[in-house]
Design an enzyme around this catalytic site. Structure first.
Site, PDB file in Angstrom:
ATOM      1  N   ARG A  20      12.395  38.463 -52.851  1.00 50.28           N
ATOM      2  CA  ARG A  20      13.507  39.554 -53.257  1.00 50.28           C
ATOM      3  C   ARG A  20      11.422  40.684 -53.731  1.00 50.28           C
ATOM      4  O   ARG A  20      11.489  42.075 -54.055  1.00 50.28           O
ATOM      5  CB  ARG A  20      13.289  39.738 -54.417  1.00 50.28           C
ATOM      6  CG  ARG A  20      14.080  40.254 -55.629  1.00 50.28           C
ATOM      7  CD  ARG A  20      14.746  39.609 -56.687  1.00 50.28           C
ATOM      8  NE  ARG A  20      14.111  40.351 -58.323  1.00 50.28           N
ATOM      9  CZ  ARG A  20      14.728  41.325 -59.043  1.00 50.28           C
ATOM     10  NH1 ARG A  20      16.035  41.288 -58.003  1.00 50.28           N
ATOM     11  NH2 ARG A  20      14.482  41.427 -59.875  1.00 50.28           N
ATOM     12  N   HIS A  38      12.321  34.248 -54.399  1.00 52.25           N
ATOM     13  CA  HIS A  38      11.562  35.252 -54.697  1.00 52.25           C
ATOM     14  C   HIS A  38      10.766  35.853 -54.441  1.00 52.25           C
ATOM     15  O   HIS A  38      10.275  37.234 -54.703  1.00 52.25           O
ATOM     16  CB  HIS A  38      11.502  34.384 -56.796  1.00 52.25           C
ATOM     17  CG  HIS A  38      10.827  35.702 -57.449  1.00 52.25           C
ATOM     18  ND1 HIS A  38      11.888  36.427 -57.734  1.00 52.25           N
ATOM     19  CD2 HIS A  38       9.745  36.022 -57.800  1.00 52.25           C
ATOM     20  CE1 HIS A  38      11.108  37.808 -58.595  1.00 52.25           C
ATOM     21  NE2 HIS A  38       9.946  36.978 -58.600  1.00 52.25           N
ATOM     22  N   TYR A  78      16.198  54.553 -66.459  1.00 51.74           N
ATOM     23  CA  TYR A  78      16.880  54.862 -64.954  1.00 51.74           C
ATOM     24  C   TYR A  78      17.791  55.154 -64.514  1.00 51.74           C
ATOM     25  O   TYR A  78      18.232  55.505 -63.950  1.00 51.74           O
ATOM     26  CB  TYR A  78      16.003  53.249 -64.380  1.00 51.74           C
ATOM     27  CG  TYR A  78      14.526  53.208 -64.498  1.00 51.74           C
ATOM     28  CD1 TYR A  78      13.065  54.130 -64.408  1.00 51.74           C
ATOM     29  CD2 TYR A  78      14.014  51.857 -64.478  1.00 51.74           C
ATOM     30  CE1 TYR A  78      12.221  54.090 -64.191  1.00 51.74           C
ATOM     31  CE2 TYR A  78      13.135  51.449 -64.822  1.00 51.74           C
ATOM     32  CZ  TYR A  78      12.036  52.112 -64.547  1.00 51.74           C
ATOM     33  OH  TYR A  78      10.677  51.561 -64.254  1.00 51.74           O
ATOM     34  N   HIS A 103      16.563  45.226 -63.266  1.00 53.14           N
ATOM     35  CA  HIS A 103      15.122  45.028 -64.310  1.00 53.14           C
ATOM     36  C   HIS A 103      16.275  44.939 -65.429  1.00 53.14           C
ATOM     37  O   HIS A 103      16.820  45.578 -65.999  1.00 53.14           O
ATOM     38  CB  HIS A 103      14.018  45.698 -64.504  1.00 53.14           C
ATOM     39  CG  HIS A 103      13.018  45.499 -63.608  1.00 53.14           C
ATOM     40  ND1 HIS A 103      11.751  45.843 -63.555  1.00 53.14           N
ATOM     41  CD2 HIS A 103      13.497  44.471 -62.576  1.00 53.14           C
ATOM     42  CE1 HIS A 103      10.781  45.481 -62.339  1.00 53.14           C
ATOM     43  NE2 HIS A 103      11.448  43.912 -61.995  1.00 53.14           N
ATOM     44  N   LYS A 138      21.611  39.755 -64.384  1.00 50.87           N
ATOM     45  CA  LYS A 138      21.689  38.844 -65.750  1.00 50.87           C
ATOM     46  C   LYS A 138      22.625  40.392 -66.692  1.00 50.87           C
ATOM     47  O   LYS A 138      22.394  40.953 -66.686  1.00 50.87           O
ATOM     48  CB  LYS A 138      19.782  39.645 -66.069  1.00 50.87           C
ATOM     49  CG  LYS A 138      19.363  39.076 -64.672  1.00 50.87           C
ATOM     50  CD  LYS A 138      17.873  37.919 -65.644  1.00 50.87           C
ATOM     51  CE  LYS A 138      17.157  37.070 -65.139  1.00 50.87           C
ATOM     52  NZ  LYS A 138      15.991  37.313 -65.368  1.00 50.87           N
ATOM     53  N   ARG A 197      18.284  38.767 -56.637  1.00 53.19           N
ATOM     54  CA  ARG A 197      18.162  37.213 -56.838  1.00 53.19           C
ATOM     55  C   ARG A 197      18.755  36.419 -56.586  1.00 53.19           C
ATOM     56  O   ARG A 197      19.284  36.337 -55.498  1.00 53.19           O
ATOM     57  CB  ARG A 197      18.581  37.337 -58.646  1.00 53.19           C
ATOM     58  CG  ARG A 197      17.583  38.469 -59.225  1.00 53.19           C
ATOM     59  CD  ARG A 197      17.753  38.265 -61.048  1.00 53.19           C
ATOM     60  NE  ARG A 197      17.172  39.574 -61.743  1.00 53.19           N
ATOM     61  CZ  ARG A 197      17.977  40.123 -62.072  1.00 53.19           C
ATOM     62  NH1 ARG A 197      18.900  40.781 -61.762  1.00 53.19           N
ATOM     63  NH2 ARG A 197      16.868  41.202 -63.031  1.00 53.19           N
TER      64      ARG A 197
END
Length: 317
Positions: A254, A251, A286, A277, A182, A158
């Site tokens: 990405r 983006h 995951y 994510h 994030k 990101r």
């Protein structure tokens, strides 16, 4: 078109309050004719839907009715954003009806529009992206830029993740970079050969640009951490100078990373893990994938990985 023109198709119990509301918007709230026109169209459509269901009173509309109406708009192919606009008009209309004591409550208060699927940017063609990233860097700032863009595409970073990287986040010997994503979630990502080469070139010239105490990996001409906006601007400039066929933005790199890797590997879980994510329902499945598995998928599949035949166990020595 006048309010009466829009409301003429409705029965009087529906048309009269709608006409009064439009007059209120135009005269008291001083809204533009275009805004009033938009409210008229949306509320007229709702009124026609009520009539089709043999409902002829604004006061009898319930939250259940509105949910059915939202569902009907969705079935008609209306986007989530447009449905949200419809609901906003209805919500405001009922605020007016409450003020005029024509209804007892506002049934639209707790109704939300369905989310529209997020439109992903078009991924760049692999050959075109390779050509752009193989373009020579003509000065120290372009050396920095190429290093940033190689790393973004190599790791699917990101924009904020790239800008937040410090010098100690990169393990050039191990071919890894530590990223803070994030929610403060840290992940370790493999870095491709081309990105490592570009990083080495940047680190060789960085001391001449960076302030002595600056921890940031990528710095501006003044020596401090490069901002998100500056990175966006430099990527756009790189595309123009190097002859990109489409506008480049962070983006897109990405998304290209994810698309190209998924096309090659078919391993959706690994790609989503590499992307980091934030959706817990997605990322939880995951967590059992370890770094070695991710690195193996990466090296075998990414267009600019260190070797397409797989990772050499001696690489990390």
């Amino acid at each position: 078109m006048t309010a009466a023109g829009y409301s003429a198709e409705l029965t009087e119990p529906l048309a009269a309050p709608l006409t009064a509301f439009i007059v209120h918007l135009a005269s008291e709230k001083r809204h533009s004719p275009r805004t009033c026109d938009s409210y008229q169209r949306d509320l007229q459509r709702f009124g026609q839907w009520l009539l089709a269901g043999e409902q002829a009173s604004w006061a009898r509309v319930s939250g259940h009715d509105l949910r059915r109406y939202v569902a009907s708009l969705s079935r008609d192919g209306i986007s989530g954003r447009s449905i949200a606009r419809h609901l906003s008009a209805i919500r405001r209309f009922y605020q007016f009806l409450l003020r005029e004591k024509l209804v007892q409550d506002n049934p639209a208060l707790d109704i939300r529009a369905p989310k529209s699927p997020r439109r992903l940017p078009r991924a760049a063609d692999v050959d075109q992206l390779n050509q752009l990233l193989n373009a020579p860097a003509d000065d120290p700032l372009e050396v920095r830029d190429l290093s940033m863009f190689e790393l973004m595409y190599s790791c699917g970073l990101r924009l904020s993740e790239l800008a937040g990287l410090d010098l100690d986040a990169v393990d050039a010997r191990g071919g890894e970079v530590r990223v803070l994503g994030k929610g403060g979630k840290e992940r370790v990502l493999p870095v491709g050969r081309k990105a490592l080469e570009a990083l080495g070139a940047w680190l060789a010239v960085r001391p001449a640009v960076a302030q002595e105490s600056e921890p940031a990996l990528f710095v501006s001409q003044r020596g401090g951490r490069l901002s998100n906006r500056s990175i966006q601007s430099r990527l756009g400039r790189w595309g123009v100078v190097k002859g990109a066929e489409q506008r480049l933005h962070p983006h897109m790199l990405r998304h290209s990373f994810a698309s190209h890797l998924l096309e090659s590997s078919g391993d959706l879980r690994a790609v989503q893990e590499l992307l980091g994510h934030a959706d817990i329902a997605t990322t939880q499945v995951y967590t059992h994938l370890d770094f070695q598995h991710l690195a193996r998928v990466y090296d075998q599949s990414h267009p600019r990985s260190r070797r397409r035949g797989g990772r050499n166990p001696d690489d990390n020595q």
